[in-house]
Design a protein around this motif. Structure first.
Motif, PDB file in Angstrom:
ATOM      1  N   LYS A  20      95.361 -13.143  89.346  1.00  0.00           N
ATOM      2  CA  LYS A  20      94.366 -12.252  89.943  1.00  0.00           C
ATOM      3  C   LYS A  20      92.993 -12.514  89.324  1.00  0.00           C
ATOM      4  O   LYS A  20      91.985 -12.568  90.038  1.00  0.00           O
ATOM      5  N   ALA A  21      92.950 -12.685  88.019  1.00  0.00           N
ATOM      6  CA  ALA A  21      91.677 -12.960  87.351  1.00  0.00           C
ATOM      7  C   ALA A  21      91.075 -14.271  87.852  1.00  0.00           C
ATOM      8  O   ALA A  21      89.858 -14.356  88.069  1.00  0.00           O
ATOM      9  N   MET A  22      91.891 -15.276  88.066  1.00  0.00           N
ATOM     10  CA  MET A  22      91.389 -16.554  88.566  1.00  0.00           C
ATOM     11  C   MET A  22      90.863 -16.412  89.995  1.00  0.00           C
ATOM     12  O   MET A  22      89.808 -16.960  90.331  1.00  0.00           O
ATOM     13  N   ARG A  23      91.583 -15.663  90.842  1.00  0.00           N
ATOM     14  CA  ARG A  23      91.106 -15.444  92.216  1.00  0.00           C
ATOM     15  C   ARG A  23      89.778 -14.695  92.200  1.00  0.00           C
ATOM     16  O   ARG A  23      88.855 -15.028  92.951  1.00  0.00           O
ATOM     17  N   ASP A  24      89.678 -13.667  91.363  1.00  0.00           N
ATOM     18  CA  ASP A  24      88.432 -12.901  91.258  1.00  0.00           C
ATOM     19  C   ASP A  24      87.283 -13.788  90.796  1.00  0.00           C
ATOM     20  O   ASP A  24      86.170 -13.705  91.314  1.00  0.00           O
ATOM     21  N   HIS A  25      87.556 -14.636  89.817  1.00  0.00           N
ATOM     22  CA  HIS A  25      86.530 -15.535  89.293  1.00  0.00           C
ATOM     23  C   HIS A  25      86.068 -16.515  90.374  1.00  0.00           C
ATOM     24  O   HIS A  25      84.870 -16.744  90.542  1.00  0.00           O
ATOM     25  N   GLU A  26      87.014 -17.090  91.096  1.00  0.00           N
ATOM     26  CA  GLU A  26      86.667 -18.034  92.153  1.00  0.00           C
ATOM     27  C   GLU A  26      85.851 -17.356  93.243  1.00  0.00           C
ATOM     28  O   GLU A  26      84.881 -17.932  93.754  1.00  0.00           O
ATOM     29  N   ALA A  27      86.220 -16.140  93.613  1.00  0.00           N
ATOM     30  CA  ALA A  27      85.469 -15.404  94.637  1.00  0.00           C
ATOM     31  C   ALA A  27      84.053 -15.119  94.158  1.00  0.00           C
ATOM     32  O   ALA A  27      83.088 -15.255  94.931  1.00  0.00           O
ATOM     33  N   ALA A  28      83.916 -14.751  92.898  1.00  0.00           N
ATOM     34  CA  ALA A  28      82.590 -14.478  92.351  1.00  0.00           C
ATOM     35  C   ALA A  28      81.748 -15.753  92.324  1.00  0.00           C
ATOM     36  O   ALA A  28      80.551 -15.718  92.635  1.00  0.00           O
TER      37      ALA A  28
END
Length: 63
Positions: free
Chosen positions: A30-38
């Motif tokens: 989830k943290a990686m997905r959030d980072h990529e989206a940001a």
């Protein structure tokens, strides 16, 4: 001398360890997905602002 045992942890059972590892894996994904989206949002905004600046500079240069 007394031994401070307040920080000692009980050993985890294999089931608890698997549950902990699964939770950590889900949270990391989830943290990686959030980072990529940001990152995508940041670069999209950067490109939009760049295009606006170039258009403004081109308009100013013409007249």
């Amino acid at each position: 001398m007394t031994e401070d045992i307040s920080y000692r942890r009980k050993p985890l059972t294999p089931e608890q360890r698997q549950a902990r590892d699964a939770t950590r894996r889900v949270e990391a994904e989830k943290a990686m997905r959030d980072h990529e989206a940001a990152q995508k949002a940041f670069y999209a905004n950067k490109e939009r602002l760049r295009a606006e600046r170039l258009a403004r500079e081109q308009t100013e240069a013409k007249g």
